[in-house]
Design an enzyme around this catalytic site. Structure first.
Site: not given
Ligand code: EPU
Length: 421
Positions: A22-23, A118, A123, A308, A400
């Site tokens: 998915k991701n 969320c 996030r 995850d 999802r």
């Molecule tokens: N963060 C910030 N600022 C930002 C971006 C992130 O503070 O600008 C923080 C977030 O709040 C969080 C941490 O950094 O505490 C990690 O966030 P990250 O940006 O790495 O995650 P993401 O890209 O929003 C993806 C996956 C998530 C998975 C995380 C961590 C996708 C679509 N989603 O999210 O997947 O948990 O990486 O590996 O790729 C799931 O599939 O259930 C899911 C939540």
């Protein structure tokens, strides 16, 4: 709203096919915005999040069709008609923010709603914004939307990330492919989904080196062309089903599974007493005699233990021998499954980002509810091992991220069914 009913106690044996990630797919789909030529994704998972991304891309003027029952996505962004990702779509799925980098690079502008709250944490998007500003974008927040433009076009730059954010790495990586000059992303996320995206972008003509390490170098090119790419295996779906025999006994072969996708997780499974074997078709997992053993877990960016899989691991440790400590370091509020597991008889003490789980002999079925995707599946796993019946409501979270969960589990012997409300 549908519910899933699980009657616990059946041993599971057989094969479970693992879908495309998915991701990874959610990052690959917006890459179509970078080129006028078609992008074809094979091994796509059939999930509601993928349909949401399809709707978003279509709202921008891209053509996206699902072929072969949804396993193939054919996308083309010949003539884009909009650069705006609306709140109505973004609030449903945060990954919508992955259109920001590609739109800026291709159209020189983007208006993308901030996603809002969320269930698993705040996030924010500051890392995405800082990274794109380093490439020369001007970004303001107005009316809940990020208004981004690149009046002079994007320029390659050094982009150190304060945290190795998966989404920020993906956004800046896509934007940098069409920027003028060289971009060096430092402290880049190293997840397999980033590697998959880089490989696809390279097929489209991008010049990228270093994906899978903390430093990714991108040499901007004038244009990208079409490509066909197979989505990498979903390591989270893989890890979820690898845990199943720990709850039920028996032996499950996860088809398409690869050890390099789940290294840190497999170490913990083995420490808990599961036996894992690489086969020609994937990974086979069986539980040694008796209950699993307690293990401590700290979630970290890849190659560490994935956040995850934390909920699913916690569910397993609820019946392990001894006390386990789980520390959640990626999201500040990702223990919503704990109180639900406690309704099934689990002994869990929560304190900030730490959960202490003292294993009990067996959980007991109960009506439970989950607020996010991974929490939902952890309750299904718990139900498979529990005595009696577990009814998991709010199943839309599950849809999802897990395709055909009841079919995949009943095919290996689980007593599980979906009931429409
Ligand atoms: N963060 C910030 N600022 C930002 C971006 C992130 O503070 O600008 C923080 C977030 O709040 C969080 C941490 O950094 O505490 C990690 O966030 P990250 O940006 O790495 O995650 P993401 O890209 O929003 C993806 C996956 C998530 C998975 C995380 C961590 C996708 C679509 N989603 O999210 O997947 O948990 O990486 O590996 O790729 C799931 O599939 O259930 C899911 C939540």
């Amino acid at each position: 709203m549908d519910s899933i009913i699980v009657r616990g106690g059946a041993e599971l044996n057989g094969q479970i096919p693992i879908a495309g990630a998915k991701n990874a797919c959610l990052a690959l789909m917006p890459a179509t915005l970078l080129s006028e030529e078609p992008l074809t994704l094979t091994n796509a998972p059939r999930l509601s999040d993928i349909r949401t991304m399809t709707t978003l891309l279509q709202s921008l003027g891209a053509e996206v069709s699902a072929l072969a029952g949804g396993k193939v996505l054919a996308a083309s962004s010949h003539g884009l008609t909009s650069s705006r990702a609306d709140y109505e779509i973004v609030r449903k799925m945060r990954a919508s923010n992955l259109v920001l980098g590609p739109l800026l690079a291709r159209e020189g502008q983007a208006v993308v709603s901030l996603p809002g709250g969320c269930a698993i944490g705040a996030r924010p998007m500051d890392i995405h914004i800082d990274a794109l500003e380093r490439l020369g974008a001007v970004i303001d927040l107005r009316d809940g939307y990020l208004h981004a433009s690149a009046p002079a076009g994007l320029r390659g730059a050094r982009v150190p990330l304060r945290f190795a954010s998966v989404g920020a790495t993906e956004n800046v990586l896509m934007a940098a492919t069409l920027a003028k000059g060289t971009t060096i992303i430092e402290n880049a996320a190293r997840e397999p989904e980033i590697v998959d995206l880089a490989q696809c972008l390279r097929k489209m003509g991008a010049q990228i080196e270093g994906e899978g390490t903390a430093t990714i170098t991108v040499q901007g090119v004038d244009r990208l062309h079409g490509a066909t790419h197979a989505v990498v295996t979903d390591r989270i779906e893989l890890g979820t089903y690898m845990l199943a025999p720990a709850f039920t006994g028996g032996e499950i072969e996860c088809l398409g599974g690869r050890l390099d996708l789940v290294g840190a997780f497999v170490e913990k499974l083995e420490a808990a007493g599961l036996e894992i074997e690489e086969t020609e078709r994937g990974l086979k997992v069986r539980r040694a005699a008796g209950r699993p053993r307690a293990v401590n877990v700290v979630t970290e960016p890849f190659p560490g233990f994935p956040t995850d899989l934390q909920a699913q691991m916690m569910a397993m440790l609820c019946t392990a021998e001894g006390t386990s400590v789980l520390e959640e370091r990626i999201f500040e509020n990702r223990f919503m499954h704990a109180p639900e597991l406690m309704r099934m008889g689990a002994r869990i003490d929560l304190s900030g980002g730490t959960a202490r789980v003292t294993g009990v002999e067996r959980l007991r079925g109960a009506p439970v509810m989950a607020t996010d995707l991974r929490a939902s599946v952890s309750l299904i796993l718990a139900g498979l091992g529990a005595e009696g019946e577990t009814v998991v409501s709010r199943v839309y979270h599950l849809d999802r991220g897990y395709e055909q969960v009841e079919q995949k589990l009943s095919a290996v012997g689980a007593r599980i069914e979906r009931v429409a409300a």
